[in-house]
Each structure stands twice: as structure tokens, then as C-alpha cells.
Write a protein that holds these residues in place. Structure first.
Motif, PDB file in Angstrom:
ATOM      1  N   HIS A   1       0.826  -1.208   0.000  1.00  0.00           N
ATOM      2  CA  HIS A   1       0.000   0.000   0.000  1.00  0.00           C
ATOM      3  C   HIS A   1       0.865   1.264   0.000  1.00  0.00           C
ATOM      4  O   HIS A   1       1.784   1.409   0.804  1.00  0.00           O
ATOM      5  CB  HIS A   1      -0.905   0.001   1.240  1.00  0.00           C
ATOM      6  CG  HIS A   1      -1.685   1.268   1.398  1.00  0.00           C
ATOM      7  ND1 HIS A   1      -2.751   1.595   0.596  1.00  0.00           N
ATOM      8  CD2 HIS A   1      -1.540   2.300   2.264  1.00  0.00           C
ATOM      9  CE1 HIS A   1      -3.245   2.762   0.959  1.00  0.00           C
ATOM     10  NE2 HIS A   1      -2.515   3.210   1.974  1.00  0.00           N
ATOM     11  N   GLY A   2       0.570   2.163  -0.926  1.00  0.00           N
ATOM     12  CA  GLY A   2       1.269   3.443  -0.995  1.00  0.00           C
ATOM     13  C   GLY A   2       2.598   3.404  -1.713  1.00  0.00           C
ATOM     14  O   GLY A   2       3.231   4.450  -1.894  1.00  0.00           O
TER      15      GLY A   2
ATOM     16  N   THR B   1      -2.573   0.919  -4.230  1.00  0.00           N
ATOM     17  CA  THR B   1      -3.397   1.230  -3.067  1.00  0.00           C
ATOM     18  C   THR B   1      -4.090  -0.053  -2.628  1.00  0.00           C
ATOM     19  O   THR B   1      -4.690  -0.744  -3.453  1.00  0.00           O
ATOM     20  CB  THR B   1      -4.456   2.302  -3.395  1.00  0.00           C
ATOM     21  OG1 THR B   1      -3.807   3.491  -3.830  1.00  0.00           O
ATOM     22  CG2 THR B   1      -5.300   2.606  -2.168  1.00  0.00           C
TER      23      THR B   1
END
Length: 452
Positions: free
Chosen positions: A173-174, A195
Motif C-alpha cells: 500500500h502506498g 493502493t
């Protein structure tokens, strides 16, 4: 008797049932009336059954209402007639709730189709998948990028690029990363951003993918142009006065020597000659540097393309006419193919012609020591439906370490090369919104591909 009021109907049934029970008790108190008592008992059982059925009618209505909500069946209307005003209000409430649910569902469906339309038509590639690689959603941009009609597993993209698949499955994530993919004639620089979110009990990774090859090349070209402008400006400012002064001093020495030739002895004349030779060398090198700088200025002075639509066959015919004599003298076999022959290109014909001539001259140079030299010029539609022009020769080729540098200004492998030919060609193609790539197998073949 059917009453319009549920209460009156219910009270009447209670009274009738009570009367039947009382009558049963009265009959049982008399002897020898067993048959009559049995009939009254059956009537009581029937009355109880009808009362239960009558009361449960409301429950059935409520059950149907709740099932409509459960299964999202909002096409039904609930009608309760002949049961009084309280049931009329219940009917209105049920139908009002159903109507509200219908509106909410319609709005959700509109939002869903709206988002689906946006996702499918957005230019950035989007893929939603699980950690095991199973794909939940893929939009049209992704299908076009990967050249697939559908995708069920991320692992199915191994043929596209194993490194790309590995990067996708490892992204958290990210995180974002940049992956370079050589896809046949195209070089793709893929910027990937991930994401991760949870829907119910499912962990979903949503990845956006964008090919930023064009932007990177634009930045690279802009950086080179800025550097060249600064260098040429500084060099010109330094060399121009040196060249001018050396020319002036040479003229002064010539005039001074002519008017005072009788005053100088042999040693002085030798000194003057040496000074004049030194000044001539300075002037020559200054002029050479000025010419060198002026040549590289061309990289920052490319005219804007004058676009027109023309057949690729016409372009190839013109180039063949210009270069056939030189290729004939060097015994180079040239083949031309266009598939389909009706391909038309929207570009500046003269600029693209100049690019191809430059590439052919490079090929001719590479074929100097090759037996059975061959050059092939080919135009076709690639698998993404874009027009591609490909030039291939069977010359000495380009080693991998050099191949990545051939489009860099000032870089050349020729003893007398300037290093601007391919850099200039790349800028011309970029001004047309296209790309130029090189692929080579040393001592076998070298291919340059222009994609528009």
C-alpha cells in the motif's frame, strides 16, 4: 360477512367462536347429543383455523415486504384492501418504503455505471486484484496496454514481462515503482502506484499503471537542449574574440613586415614567421570550434513540423530514388515492404525523409566490411494499431553497452562523426509525437523503429 374494519371482523369472529364454545358446553350438558356436539366441535376448529389464517395475513404481508428488501425485488406493490384505515396506512407505509428503496437502488446503479464508464474510458491503466494474483477488475486502457481481451490472473502477464508481474505482486500500500519493459518494437517505462483496501473480507490491491516513456524522453531532450544552449553560448563568447584578435594580429604583422622588411635581420624574420604561424593555428582552431558549436546549435533549432497526410509508399519511393545510386555503388541490396500498401502518415514529409536518410547513411557505414550487405525498409501497423517504419541492416551491429547511448548528443562511434545525427532524428520524431528505438544483435542485424 366481510367487514371493512379489521377490528370489527376480528371481534365478530371472537364472538362467534365464544358462542360456538358456549353452545358446545350446553349440548354436552345434555345426554344423547353426541353427534350435534361433534359437529359443533368441528365448527369451532374451523373458526379457530380461519381466525389464525385471518390474523396471519398481516404477517404474510410483512414477510413478503421483508423478502422484497432482502432480495432487492422492488417491483412489487403491496395491496391491503377491506381491512380498515389502519391497514390502509400500513399499505401506504410499505409502498412508500419500497418506492424509497427503488430510488436508492436506481441512484446506486447510476453511480455504479457512471464509475464503470469513467474507469473503462480513463487513459490510465487500472487493475484490481488479490494477493494470490486473481483479478477482480481490469479497464480498457490496461487491456490495450497488455494486448489482452480479458485477464483472470496477474501471472498470465508473464509473457508481457516477468519483472512486471513480480513487481505487481510485491507492491504494498502506498508504494510506487518504475519498470522498463521491452515489448517488441516499443520501449515502455511504466510508472506503477498501488493502493490496498478491504471490501467485506477481501483484501484488494488497486494498481494504476502509466507509460511515462514520452514524458521521460521529453525531459531528457529538454535537459540536453538547455545544456547545449549554455555550452554554445559560453564557447561562442570565449572563442569569437580569440578568432577576431588572432585575425587582427595576423593582418597587423603582415602590414608591419611588408613596410619594414629591410630593417629586420634573418633571425627577426624567422621569429615573425613563427608568430604568424602560431596565430594562423589559433585562428584555424577557433574557426573549427565555431563551426563545431554552430553544428550543435542545430539541436536547438529544429523547425516545427508542417503536418500533411501522405502515403508512406510515396515517402519510400522518394528515399529510394535519392539513395539507390550510392547503395548500387556499394553493392547493397535494398528491399522495401509496406503492409498494407494504403498506409498514410500524418507528418512533415521532409523532416521524416531526413530522419530516414540519416538512418540509411548510418547503415551504409555499418555495412562497409559486410559480405552480401542488405538494407530493408518496412512499414506496417504494429499490434497496438500504430504506424511503424522499420529500417534493418545486416552490418556489424551495436554492442549492448553502446546501444543505450546512441541517441545521446555528442556520442558517436564514427571516427569523424559529430554525434548529432541520431539525437537530431530522435528530436524530430518526438516533435511528431512518436518514438524511435534501436535493437541490435552484433554481427547479425541492427534495427531502428519509428513508431507514430
Amino acid at each position: 360477512m366481510v367487514y371493512k374494519s379489521f377490528r370489527l371482523n376480528f371481534i365478530f369472529r371472537i364472538v362467534a367462536l365464544s358462542a360456538a364454545i358456549f353452545l358446545l358446553a350446553f349440548v354436552l350438558s345434555k345426554n344423547n347429543y353426541y353427534t350435534t356436539a361433534s359437529l359443533i366441535f368441528l365448527v369451532i376448529i374451523y373458526q379457530i383455523y380461519e381466525m389464525i389464517k385471518y390474523v396471519e395475513k398481516t404477517n404474510r404481508l410483512l414477510k413478503n415486504f421483508l423478502e422484497s428488501i432482502r432480495y432487492s425485488d422492488f417491483t412489487r406493490n403491496f395491496k391491503v384492501q377491506g381491512l380498515g384505515s389502519s391497514f390502509d396506512k400500513l399499505q401506504e407505509s410499505f409502498n412508500a418504503v419500497i418506492s424509497d428503496f427503488q430510488k436508492i437502488r436506481a441512484e446506486k446503479e447510476e453511480h455504479y455505471f457512471y464509475l464503470q464508464t469513467v474507469i473503462q474510458h480513463i487513459g490510465i491503466s487500472l487493475i484490481a486484484f488479490h494477493r494470490d494474483g486473481s483479478v477482480e477488475m481490469i479497464n480498457n486502457a490496461s487491456k490495450k496496454l497488455f494486448q489482452v481481451s480479458n485477464l483472470t490472473k496477474i501471472q498470465d502477464l508473464e509473457s508481457f514481462s516477468p519483472e512486471f508481474v513480480e513487481a505487481l505482486l510485491k507492491l504494498k500500500h502506498g508504494e510506487n515503482t518504475l519498470i522498463k519493459v521491452n515489448d517488441n518494437d516499443d520501449i515502455l517505462q511504466l510508472a506503477i502506484y498501488a493502493t490496498e483496501f478491504k471490501i467485506n473480507d477481501r483484501q484488494v490491491i488497486l494498481v494504476s499503471i502509466k507509460n511515462i516513456q514520452y514524458e521521460l524522453e521529453e525531459q531528457e531532450i529538454e535537459s540536453w537542449q538547455k545544456l547545449i544552449r549554455v555550452l554554445t553560448h559560453e564557447i561562442m563568447n570565449s572563442i569569437t574574440p580569440i578568432s577576431s584578435l588572432s585575425n587582427t594580429l595576423t593582418t597587423i604583422l603582415d602590414d608591419f613586415g611588408m613596410s619594414n622588411v629591410s630593417k629586420f635581420d634573418e633571425k627577426d624574420q624567422e621569429t615573425i614567421t613563427e608568430v604568424k604561424m602560431a596565430l594562423a593555428t589559433i585562428q584555424k582552431r577557433s574557426s573549427g570550434l565555431l563551426h563545431f558549436v554552430d553544428t550543435y546549435r542545430n539541436l536547438t533549432k529544429i523547425p516545427n513540423p508542417n503536418f500533411s497526410i501522405f502515403p508512406v509508399k510515396q515517402l519510400f519511393d522518394n528515399i529510394h530514388m535519392l539513395m539507390k545510386e550510392e547503395m548500387k555503388n556499394r553493392n547493397i541490396e535494398c528491399s522495401i515492404s509496406i503492409d498494407p500498401e494504403s498506409i498514410e502518415l500524418s507528418a512533415d514529409e521532409l523532416l521524416i525523409e531526413q530522419v530516414l536518410i540519416n538512418l540509411i547513411k548510418n547503415s551504409i557505414h555499418a555495412l562497409e566490411h559486410t559480405e552480401n550487405p542488405k538494407i530493408s525498409l518496412r512499414a506496417y501497423l504494429n499490434k497496438r494499431g500504430r504506424i511503424s517504419i522499420q529500417l534493418t541492416d545486416n552490418g556489424q551491429g551495436i554492442i549492448k553497452e553502446v546501444l543505450d547511448k546512441v541517441f545521446i548528443p555528442f556520442f558517436t562511434t564514427k571516427p569523424k562523426g559529430s554525434g548529432i545525427g541520431l539525437a537530431l532524428s530522435k528530436q524530430i520524431v518526438r516533435l511528431h509525437g512518436g518514438t524511435i528505438t534501436a535493437h541490435s544483435i552484433p554481427d547479425e542485424k541492427t534495427t531502428f523503429t519509428l513508431t507514430f
